[in-house]
Design an enzyme around this catalytic site. Structure first.
Site, mmCIF file in Angstrom:
data_model
loop_
_atom_site.group_PDB
_atom_site.id
_atom_site.type_symbol
_atom_site.label_atom_id
_atom_site.label_comp_id
_atom_site.label_asym_id
_atom_site.label_seq_id
_atom_site.Cartn_x
_atom_site.Cartn_y
_atom_site.Cartn_z
ATOM 1 N N HIS A 75 -22.932 23.746 -17.337
ATOM 2 C CA HIS A 75 -23.129 25.162 -17.012
ATOM 3 C C HIS A 75 -24.301 25.668 -17.842
ATOM 4 O O HIS A 75 -24.166 25.879 -19.050
ATOM 5 C CB HIS A 75 -21.860 25.961 -17.316
ATOM 6 N N HIS A 102 -13.156 21.336 -7.978
ATOM 7 C CA HIS A 102 -12.400 21.842 -9.126
ATOM 8 C C HIS A 102 -10.962 21.979 -8.645
ATOM 9 O O HIS A 102 -10.649 22.867 -7.858
ATOM 10 C CB HIS A 102 -12.975 23.193 -9.551
ATOM 11 N N HIS A 107 -13.544 17.063 -13.778
ATOM 12 C CA HIS A 107 -12.747 17.228 -15.001
ATOM 13 C C HIS A 107 -11.232 17.074 -14.818
ATOM 14 O O HIS A 107 -10.455 17.987 -15.096
ATOM 15 C CB HIS A 107 -13.060 18.557 -15.685
ATOM 16 N N ASN A 137 -10.647 25.321 -18.927
ATOM 17 C CA ASN A 137 -10.009 25.192 -17.618
ATOM 18 C C ASN A 137 -10.575 23.971 -16.893
ATOM 19 O O ASN A 137 -11.769 23.913 -16.642
ATOM 20 C CB ASN A 137 -10.261 26.452 -16.789
ATOM 21 N N ASP A 186 -18.793 19.150 -18.893
ATOM 22 C CA ASP A 186 -18.305 20.499 -18.583
ATOM 23 C C ASP A 186 -18.796 21.477 -19.648
ATOM 24 O O ASP A 186 -18.070 22.378 -20.077
ATOM 25 C CB ASP A 186 -16.784 20.540 -18.455
#
Length: 417
Positions: A52, A168, A221, A267, A294
């Site tokens: 990100h 996700h 993830h 998360n 992540d």
């Protein structure tokens, strides 16, 4: 030297962005810069499937520039920037914007496009327009596509375009209101939990959709033993699924939330010790295809909010390799496969990143000292944010040099620009 073909001792000569010679006892050409790799592993540059970088829209947390510098220091020559920016990367215009921001970055910045408009989960984004600009991975990361019919349509389009959808996995109805793993520690702490089944139900659904459509699905993830068992069965059945895990899911557990410190909020949430063991076992068995960071920076004030109000996410780019070398009982060669050529293949970057180190190959390389030890100091990290859960942790293994398109962008663990 370590790559997909195996390991061997050699010197490497790079010129004009290309590997021009590989062999033992090579002399340095006149006027060449010599980078010492003694006692180190020379490998293809690492590739992160899941970073990100926050730009556009959340530059107070990270920019493409600062995130790419952190990536280079971590040994990455390529990262895939997630689309949950503001605005979301759900159109050709925003793809172009991020690619332009990445043009001067110190690693190769690739873009993941959103599956749905605004990542809202109701209407498909223009996948073909983004694919025409080189986007090879699409995801609504931060949210799972809840509508099974819409996900089926997206997979059918993706198959026709030759791209991969990354999910996700979270059933929002089951996860609603949760802030950590539902279990012993959520009960002790009085924090609403997210059950493992919230992840596993969507993994099971998308495996079924993969079987129905024949399209590729990449699971982001994954964090539970149940999810990994489902992926193992799908692979055994010959389905086109791949899976990644993040370093925090093989180094931390829900017990780390005991102090209510939001730096441990992520998360999917930190899970049980049994889940951590399952993640490590899946890395060893080949069920897991990639380690992805992540990397999720947040400004300090956001992470100083009460646990139930703070955003989820942790830094990852500068610590991922060392955490794997320190915490996982795998050979450095196997860890480099999970961090380099295997994620490169999933991202559609094979041939540019992660390839064998051979004459004529692009010079995207990292030099890793597997025995070096260092302590994580948040204030010395390159990210604009400081939300690492590994502050003051001693790690083994560090990147000495990173070479991007023949340019040494990191020398002796120091960024050069």
């Amino acid at each position: 030297m370590v790559d997909a073909t195996g390991s061997r001792r050699a010197d490497v000569v790079v010129e004009s962005g290309t590997v021009v010679a590989v062999g033992e006892g090579l002399g340095a050409p006149a006027g060449a810069r010599v980078l010492d790799a003694g006692g180190c592993l020379v490998a293809p540059g690492l590739v992160d499937l899941h970073a990100h970088l926050r730009e556009p829209g959340r530059e107070e947390a990270e920019t493409v520039g600062t995130g790419s510098r952190a990536a280079a220091l971590g040994g990455y020559t390529a990262v895939v920037a997630m689309p949950n920016t503001e605005p979301a990367v759900d159109s050709a215009a925003v793809v172009r914007q991020v690619l332009e921001l990445g043009a001067s970055a110190v690693c190769d910045v690739r873009v993941a496009g959103a599956i749905t408009v605004g990542r809202a989960g109701t209407h498909l984004a223009p996948l073909a327009e983004m694919a025409a600009l080189g986007v090879r991975l699409f995801t609504d990361d931060g949210a799972g596509v809840q509508d099974a019919r819409l996900m089926r349509r997206a997979l059918e389009y993706a198959s026709a375009l030759g791209v991969t959808l990354a999910q996700h996995c979270e059933d929002e109805a089951l996860a609603a209101g949760g802030h950590m793993h539902e279990g012993e520690w959520s009960s002790r702490l009085g924090l609403p939990g997210i059950p493992a089944e919230a992840e596993e139900l969507m993994v099971a659904r998308d495996i079924a959709l993969c079987r129905l459509t024949g399209s590729r699905v990449h699971f982001l993830h994954l964090s539970t033993a149940g999810s990994l068992a489902l992926v193992a069965a799908a692979k055994a059945a010959g389905l086109a699924v791949t899976a990644e895990v993040a370093p925090h899911h093989f180094t931390l557990t829900h017990a780390d939330v005991a102090g209510y410190d939001p730096v441990f909020k992520v998360n999917p949430p930190l899970r049980t010790a049994a889940d951590v063991a399952a993640v490590k076992a899946a890395m060893a068995s080949g069920v897991v295809d990639a380690i992805a960071t992540d990397h999720a920076p947040h400004p300090q004030e956001a992470k100083e909010a009460p646990f139930d109000q703070a955003p989820p996410g942790m830094l990852g780019l500068e610590t991922a390799l060392a955490l794997a070398l320190t915490e996982v009982d795998l050979s450095p060669e196997r860890i480099l496969a999970l961090l380099s050529w295997q994620p490169a293949a999933i991202a559609g970057l094979a041939g540019v990143h992660g390839g064998p180190i051979a004459e004529g190959a692009p010079a995207n390389l990292c030099v890793v000292d597997p025995s070096a030890t260092w302590v994580v100091e948040p204030d010395r990290l390159a990210s604009r944010s400081r939300n690492t859960p590994y502050a003051n942790r001693k790690l083994r293994g560090r990147v000495r040099h990173t070479i991007l398109r023949g340019e040494p962008v990191v020398i002796d663990a120091e960024a050069q620009r």
